[in-house]
Enzyme design. Sequence first.
Site, short mmCIF file in Angstrom:
data_model
loop_
_atom_site.label_atom_id
_atom_site.label_comp_id
_atom_site.label_asym_id
_atom_site.label_seq_id
_atom_site.Cartn_x
_atom_site.Cartn_y
_atom_site.Cartn_z
N TYR A 1 -23.84 -9.61 -38.19
CA TYR A 1 -25.25 -9.28 -38.03
C TYR A 1 -25.43 -7.76 -38.11
O TYR A 1 -24.75 -7.00 -37.41
CB TYR A 1 -25.73 -9.82 -36.69
CG TYR A 1 -27.23 -9.80 -36.45
CD1 TYR A 1 -28.14 -9.36 -37.41
CD2 TYR A 1 -27.75 -10.24 -35.24
CE1 TYR A 1 -29.49 -9.37 -37.17
CE2 TYR A 1 -29.11 -10.26 -34.98
CZ TYR A 1 -29.97 -9.81 -35.94
OH TYR A 1 -31.33 -9.82 -35.70
N CYS A 2 -26.32 -7.30 -38.97
CA CYS A 2 -26.69 -5.89 -39.09
C CYS A 2 -25.44 -5.04 -39.34
O CYS A 2 -24.66 -5.34 -40.25
CB CYS A 2 -27.46 -5.45 -37.86
SG CYS A 2 -28.17 -3.79 -37.98
N VAL A 3 -25.19 -4.00 -38.53
CA VAL A 3 -24.02 -3.16 -38.77
C VAL A 3 -22.73 -3.93 -38.52
O VAL A 3 -21.68 -3.61 -39.08
CB VAL A 3 -24.09 -1.88 -37.91
CG1 VAL A 3 -24.01 -2.20 -36.43
CG2 VAL A 3 -23.00 -0.90 -38.28
#
Length: 601
Positions: free
Chosen positions: A337-339
Amino acid sequence: MATNKKIIADPPPPKLDMDAFAHNLAQLVEEGGKALAAYIRPREEGKKDDLADDVADAVKTIGTVAEYWLADPQRTVEAQARLMTGYLGVWTAALRRMSGEPAEPVVAPDPRDARFKDVEWSTNPFFDALKQTYLVTSQWADAMVKEADTLDPHVKHKAGFLVRQLTNAISPSNFILTNPELLRETVNSSGENLVRGMKNLTEDLIEGKGDLRIRQTDMSAFEVGRNLATTPGKVIFETDLMQLIQYEPSTPSVKKVPVLIVPPWINKFYILDLTPEKSFIKWLVDQGLTVFVVSWVNPDARLAAKGFDDYMRDGILAALDTVLKATGEEQAHTVGYCVGGTLLAVTLAYLAAKKDTRVASATFLTTQIDFTHAGDLKVFVDEEQLGVLERRMKEFGYLEGRKMASAFNMLRSNDLIWPYVVNNYMKGKAPFPFDLLFWNADSTRMPAANHSYYLRNCYLENNIARGKAEIGGERIDMSKVTIPVYDLATREDHIAPARSAFIGAGLLGGPVRYVLAGSGHIAGVVNPPSKQKYQHWTGGEAKGEFDDWLKSAQEHPGSWWPDWVAWFSALHPEDVPARPIGGGHFNAIEDAPGRYVRERS
């Protein structure tokens, strides 16, 4: 003919109780002194302010726009005339309305703009003129940036962002004397709202140790492990950087191949395990998946030297080793998720270079691999700003969590900053309890080495997409990642824009199912099927132009979660009996969600 109709007069306007107002004004002054002391005391004790560099950079950036217009006298006159014409139109319309004549507004706010919802912004000629004057000014300022053709693209982007922050800050809705709703509130309560607001301000300054930490929710309404992050599980392994949680099965049989979730370390993992009704983790467990989640540490100065490769080795790879040993499987599915997805992508390229086939598939949730179109976060990243940031991080060993939280809030300041300033400090009200905003305020620190690598190789130089990044001694080539990938973007994402995620998906060498969800970076992901909210689009390969993909994509109502499970189940449909936590190889260290996630910044 006589009529029996009774004429009902409008109620008289509220009157200010001068005695009560004078009393509250005295209290306001007293509370203001407490707020000032809460701000000054930490600075007397040696606290350093780091606003000077930020202000200097902002002034320099906006100054380049001013130089563009002032360099040509004709251009300067035209810009001034445009603004004056707008003001004259507003003034003329206001005079007509005051004379009882109808007048069309010169400019109207966006229908979605909640700042001007109060009826008096439209019905009262004074407030209507004030609103339109503000809108004319803010639109003119925005145009001044957009039309400064010779500016460097990054400087222009940064100037536009800063101008929006400034115009959002000076909105008449943010001040008592220029906001009809706040005026009514102040008169009706004889200024008691301002006293309550000053008390709230003092409390937030104390909580922020001299910095203003604006509360977006009632922080006392939630507690991690009590009513958030409550899916049953155990911490079965830990390193200095992470704890690994395995969740208890809730079905008699489970999918044979387990799932390892890698959340962002910029925030805490329980965004995927909020209340049980919203928990993506609980939903996966209930679908018959064996779920493991990385819970990153909230680092301090001791971990200052931990870099991206450390987060890969002591984070993802250590977790992967544990998952496979605990389940007895040779492969695991992964979700980033995301970074956390960016780190996962780099790890997959590293594993591909090593001919390591232990990962069966990858799912990227609002993840960027290519940062060309990374949105407004790029305004914070240039060589000069990074130099300042790295000097600050070197002093402490980490970046304070509130710095990143403030940056994210600024991306949507009219939603995440100014409504709470008005509500908390001018209306004097407590913010509404909201689990998502509690999580948003539960920020984490970032180790200096890791954050510097991330900003330079992703936002500044885009080295991962360009094939120039190295990690663990291997050059990263995303085309070598040939495993099946599910790539989810969200249509209104202001952190990982859908176009950016689309380009990154095209860099991968294997089959990619690119899916676009409605809403934004959080709500588009955390969207349980039971809510029947938003929608998602599916289409062809993530190739060519994003706009062309979207035109031909098929829209589906509701959550993307069932689509993901169908994709996942088709990869390895075999079931096995539900597994005990630890698989006989790892003893439980503690109950989920563990102690790492409870560490507050």
